[in-house]
Design a protein around this motif. Structure first.
Motif, PDB file in Angstrom:
ATOM      1  N   ARG A 132      48.988  -9.893   6.032  1.00  0.00           N
ATOM      2  CA  ARG A 132      49.689 -10.962   5.974  1.00  0.00           C
ATOM      3  C   ARG A 132      49.841 -11.444   4.507  1.00  0.00           C
ATOM      4  NH1 ARG A 132      52.755 -14.953   8.334  1.00  0.00           N
ATOM      5  NH2 ARG A 132      52.621 -16.727   7.543  1.00  0.00           N
ATOM      6  N   ARG A 133      48.555 -11.330   3.904  1.00  0.00           N
ATOM      7  CA  ARG A 133      48.528 -11.863   2.330  1.00  0.00           C
ATOM      8  C   ARG A 133      49.294 -10.750   1.295  1.00  0.00           C
ATOM      9  NH1 ARG A 133      42.971 -10.805  -0.203  1.00  0.00           N
ATOM     10  NH2 ARG A 133      43.562  -8.664   0.165  1.00  0.00           N
ATOM     11  N   ASP A 134      49.245  -9.250   1.837  1.00  0.00           N
ATOM     12  CA  ASP A 134      49.884  -8.296   1.334  1.00  0.00           C
ATOM     13  C   ASP A 134      51.385  -8.329   1.472  1.00  0.00           C
ATOM     14  OD1 ASP A 134      47.421  -7.356   0.395  1.00  0.00           O
ATOM     15  OD2 ASP A 134      47.420  -5.670   1.793  1.00  0.00           O
ATOM     16  N   TRP A 135      51.704  -8.676   2.681  1.00  0.00           N
ATOM     17  CA  TRP A 135      53.277  -8.887   2.892  1.00  0.00           C
ATOM     18  C   TRP A 135      53.732 -10.100   2.120  1.00  0.00           C
ATOM     19  CZ3 TRP A 135      55.842 -12.913   6.180  1.00  0.00           C
ATOM     20  CH2 TRP A 135      57.167 -12.487   6.541  1.00  0.00           C
ATOM     21  N   THR A 136      52.828 -11.161   2.025  1.00  0.00           N
ATOM     22  CA  THR A 136      53.426 -12.382   1.240  1.00  0.00           C
ATOM     23  C   THR A 136      53.506 -12.026  -0.321  1.00  0.00           C
ATOM     24  OG1 THR A 136      52.487 -13.819   2.967  1.00  0.00           O
ATOM     25  CG2 THR A 136      52.908 -14.856   0.710  1.00  0.00           C
ATOM     26  N   ALA A 137      52.479 -11.281  -0.752  1.00  0.00           N
ATOM     27  CA  ALA A 137      52.847 -10.844  -2.115  1.00  0.00           C
ATOM     28  C   ALA A 137      53.752  -9.886  -2.441  1.00  0.00           C
ATOM     29  CB  ALA A 137      51.273 -10.285  -2.484  1.00  0.00           C
ATOM     30  N   SER A 138      54.109  -8.995  -1.191  1.00  0.00           N
ATOM     31  CA  SER A 138      55.196  -8.294  -1.690  1.00  0.00           C
ATOM     32  C   SER A 138      56.561  -9.025  -1.482  1.00  0.00           C
ATOM     33  CB  SER A 138      55.345  -7.123  -0.649  1.00  0.00           C
ATOM     34  OG  SER A 138      55.537  -7.773   0.759  1.00  0.00           O
ATOM     35  N   LEU A 139      56.641  -9.947  -0.738  1.00  0.00           N
ATOM     36  CA  LEU A 139      57.842 -10.840  -0.947  1.00  0.00           C
ATOM     37  C   LEU A 139      57.971 -11.745  -2.291  1.00  0.00           C
ATOM     38  CD1 LEU A 139      57.920 -12.513   2.732  1.00  0.00           C
ATOM     39  CD2 LEU A 139      59.140 -10.501   1.732  1.00  0.00           C
ATOM     40  N   VAL A 140      56.551 -11.991  -2.623  1.00  0.00           N
ATOM     41  CA  VAL A 140      56.834 -13.019  -3.995  1.00  0.00           C
ATOM     42  C   VAL A 140      56.985 -12.069  -4.954  1.00  0.00           C
ATOM     43  CG1 VAL A 140      55.439 -14.019  -5.782  1.00  0.00           C
ATOM     44  CG2 VAL A 140      55.019 -14.488  -3.190  1.00  0.00           C
ATOM     45  N   GLU A 141      56.837 -10.633  -5.172  1.00  0.00           N
ATOM     46  CA  GLU A 141      56.987  -9.703  -5.961  1.00  0.00           C
ATOM     47  C   GLU A 141      58.453  -9.234  -6.062  1.00  0.00           C
ATOM     48  OE1 GLU A 141      56.815  -7.340  -9.413  1.00  0.00           O
ATOM     49  OE2 GLU A 141      55.466  -8.656  -8.729  1.00  0.00           O
ATOM     50  N   ARG A 142      58.942  -9.196  -4.983  1.00  0.00           N
ATOM     51  CA  ARG A 142      60.427  -8.948  -4.566  1.00  0.00           C
ATOM     52  C   ARG A 142      61.339 -10.077  -5.156  1.00  0.00           C
ATOM     53  NH1 ARG A 142      63.468  -7.583   1.158  1.00  0.00           N
ATOM     54  NH2 ARG A 142      65.382  -7.213   0.121  1.00  0.00           N
ATOM     55  N   ALA A 143      60.920 -11.230  -4.817  1.00  0.00           N
ATOM     56  CA  ALA A 143      61.575 -12.341  -5.283  1.00  0.00           C
ATOM     57  C   ALA A 143      61.565 -12.365  -6.915  1.00  0.00           C
ATOM     58  CB  ALA A 143      60.884 -13.813  -4.649  1.00  0.00           C
ATOM     59  N   ARG A 144      60.443 -12.131  -7.316  1.00  0.00           N
ATOM     60  CA  ARG A 144      60.397 -12.169  -8.828  1.00  0.00           C
ATOM     61  C   ARG A 144      61.395 -10.957  -9.470  1.00  0.00           C
ATOM     62  NH1 ARG A 144      58.189  -9.469 -12.967  1.00  0.00           N
ATOM     63  NH2 ARG A 144      57.644  -7.865 -11.590  1.00  0.00           N
ATOM     64  N   ARG A 145      61.203  -9.899  -8.832  1.00  0.00           N
ATOM     65  CA  ARG A 145      62.142  -8.611  -9.292  1.00  0.00           C
ATOM     66  C   ARG A 145      63.533  -9.005  -9.169  1.00  0.00           C
ATOM     67  NH1 ARG A 145      58.710  -5.245  -6.464  1.00  0.00           N
ATOM     68  NH2 ARG A 145      60.195  -4.836  -4.944  1.00  0.00           N
ATOM     69  N   LEU A 146      64.032  -9.692  -7.943  1.00  0.00           N
ATOM     70  CA  LEU A 146      65.139 -10.085  -7.725  1.00  0.00           C
ATOM     71  C   LEU A 146      65.846 -11.216  -9.085  1.00  0.00           C
ATOM     72  CD1 LEU A 146      65.414 -10.226  -3.989  1.00  0.00           C
ATOM     73  CD2 LEU A 146      66.585  -8.578  -5.602  1.00  0.00           C
ATOM     74  N   GLU A 147      64.834 -12.191  -9.270  1.00  0.00           N
ATOM     75  CA  GLU A 147      65.062 -13.136 -10.227  1.00  0.00           C
ATOM     76  C   GLU A 147      65.396 -12.380 -11.524  1.00  0.00           C
ATOM     77  OE1 GLU A 147      63.457 -17.206 -11.976  1.00  0.00           O
ATOM     78  OE2 GLU A 147      62.220 -16.159 -10.209  1.00  0.00           O
ATOM     79  N   VAL A 148      64.333 -11.620 -12.074  1.00  0.00           N
ATOM     80  CA  VAL A 148      64.616 -10.771 -13.198  1.00  0.00           C
ATOM     81  C   VAL A 148      65.901  -9.971 -13.287  1.00  0.00           C
ATOM     82  CG1 VAL A 148      63.486  -8.952 -14.374  1.00  0.00           C
ATOM     83  CG2 VAL A 148      61.957 -10.589 -13.598  1.00  0.00           C
ATOM     84  N   GLU A 149      66.225  -9.342 -11.981  1.00  0.00           N
ATOM     85  CA  GLU A 149      67.589  -8.637 -11.881  1.00  0.00           C
ATOM     86  C   GLU A 149      68.792  -9.419 -12.063  1.00  0.00           C
ATOM     87  OE1 GLU A 149      67.416  -6.076  -8.436  1.00  0.00           O
ATOM     88  OE2 GLU A 149      65.498  -5.039  -9.070  1.00  0.00           O
TER      89      GLU A 149
END
Length: 457
Positions: A220-237
């Protein structure tokens, strides 16, 4: 529920309204729904345990968020408090409670205290060095199993197993679980109380449950971290896309303004030079030149206002404001260039049909820019030819040639936006653009544009 005064009897039948003037009594409907009332005025009974109560899951989630937040901000203090609590619990058990379940209650008290501290104090470093902590706890667990003290603090090994499952590879977790079972096997062999499975299987289930819990929390922690990273990448994109869109729009506006202002100023310059030359000998020609300058200036101002209106926040849709010359406007364009003093011949082969507005604008701007370059760089003796052809398959070809001096061609004018703008417009429709000096007499410059069939930006 109806409240009654002390000493009075509660009503047993349905509630009735007071008798009317004619002595009849009518039944009043009971309020429906789940609202608890006090039986008098229909207001909710605030004394009910469920009135306004927050769900237990919400409280637990908020409490967990607070604990995780404190752990993230101050991990050292969290580990210190938690370890202190576990040390206190282990010492309380070592004060005498351990004898109630011990296999050998005659174990030395000092050894019991030492084992209790060995089980609890190393947990301070369970996150940074879990394998080292597990080794210390295993040594204490072997002594605990061999002496028969059977301390409850031995279960603190499961805390280390949880941290290994949370942070280390799966293979390390498997070896750690196997190592934790070794003291259990030693104790079951030295003090065989009951059957083997009664002593061994419960520990196996507990270790497996804690290891699975650690893996679930880790996933769950890794999944949450991946969602946060994905949100960060989407924000950068998103920011990158916004910057690219802004740059593309600025380039488009710059092309439009360059084509509009550059062409019209070149025409005005030619007309002004011709009017000044004819003012002394042909006043009528000078008046015509001034009239043409006024017409061209007003035309340029109108198109420039349309381009600038696109940049306004309160502007109507771009499609209504953007200047959109069509292929049918090539005739007036050529006439304006002729009025500026450049002889131009226009040849159109084929039917334009239903060419999209964007393709028509691209062809128009390329022809306009080529003629503008001829006006600026071709020299006084230059003449230009424009040939536009439409193939049956939808391909559009435009060729603009002039007889100007090659030394005065756009290639020798240094960096500019003319040829760059033409290439950008052509690339939008997957077309090809050739621009360069003519190698055959009478010299000059040649621009050739080709837009393929059904090309879209």
């Amino acid at each position: 529920m109806t409240r009654t005064a002390p000493g009075s009897s509660a009503p047993t039948g349905p509630r009735q309204a007071p008798p009317g003037q004619d002595g009849t009594v009518t039944d009043q409907p009971r309020p429906t729904g789940d609202t608890n009332t006090d039986g008098t005025d229909g207001t909710p009974d605030r004394s009910s345990w469920s009135a306004g109560a927050e769900p237990l899951t919400g409280r637990m989630h908020r409490l967990g968020e607070r604990v995780r937040g404190f752990d993230g901000r101050r991990p050292f203090w969290w580990d210190l408090h938690l370890t202190g609590l576990l040390v206190l619990a282990a010492l309380v058990d070592a004060s005498g409670g351990w004898k109630s379940i011990a296999f050998d209650p005659d174990v030395s008290g000092r050894l019991v205290v030492a084992m209790s501290l060995a089980f609890s104090v190393p947990l301070m470093w369970r996150r940074t060095r879990p394998l080292t902590v597990l080794g210390v706890l295993l040594a204490a667990a072997l002594v605990n199993a061999w002496t028969g003290a059977h301390l409850q603090a031995a279960y603190l090994q499961l805390v280390v197993v949880f941290n290994i499952a949370l942070r280390l590879p799966l293979r390390t977790l498997m070896w750690a679980c196997a190592a934790v079972l070794v003291p259990v096997a030693v104790g079951a062999t030295r003090y065989p109380v009951g059957s083997w499975d009664q002593q061994f299987v419960p520990h196996l289930y507990g270790i497996a449950l804690v290891a699975l819990l650690g893996l679930v929390v880790r996933s769950r922690r890794d999944w949450t971290a991946s969602l946060v990273e994905r949100a960060r990448r989407l924000e950068v994109e998103r920011d990158q896309q916004a910057r690219l869109a802004t740059a593309a729009e600025r380039a488009r506006i710059a092309r439009e303004m360059h084509d509009i202002i550059g062409h019209n100023l070149s025409v005005i310059t030619g007309l002004a030079d011709g009017g000044a030359y004819a003012a002394a000998t042909h006043p009528a020609r000078a008046a015509q030149a001034l009239e043409a300058i006024g017409t061209t200036s007003r035309q340029a101002l109108t198109e420039l206002r349309r381009v600038l209106d696109v940049m306004r926040d309160d502007a109507p849709p771009i499609a209504e404001l953007a200047p959109q010359p069509a292929l049918t406007d090539l005739g007036p364009l050529v006439e304006g260039v002729r009025a500026a003093g450049l002889p131009v011949s226009l040849t159109v082969d084929g039917d334009p049909g239903t060419q999209p507005a964007g393709r028509q604008l691209a062809v128009y701007r390329v022809v306009q820019e080529a003629l503008t370059n001829t006006l600026k760089h071709g020299g006084p003796e230059a003449a230009a030819t424009v040939a536009v052809s439409y193939a049956d398959n939808g391909t559009v070809t435009a060729e603009i040639t002039d007889t100007g001096s090659p030394q005065s061609s756009p290639a020798g004018t240094g960096p500019g936006r003319g040829l760059t703008g033409m290439r950008e417009r052509t690339a939008l429709y997957d077309g090809t653009l050739e621009a360069g000096p003519r190698r055959t007499p009478p010299g000059g410059w040649r621009v050739r544009l080709r837009l393929p069939k059904d090309s879209a930006p």
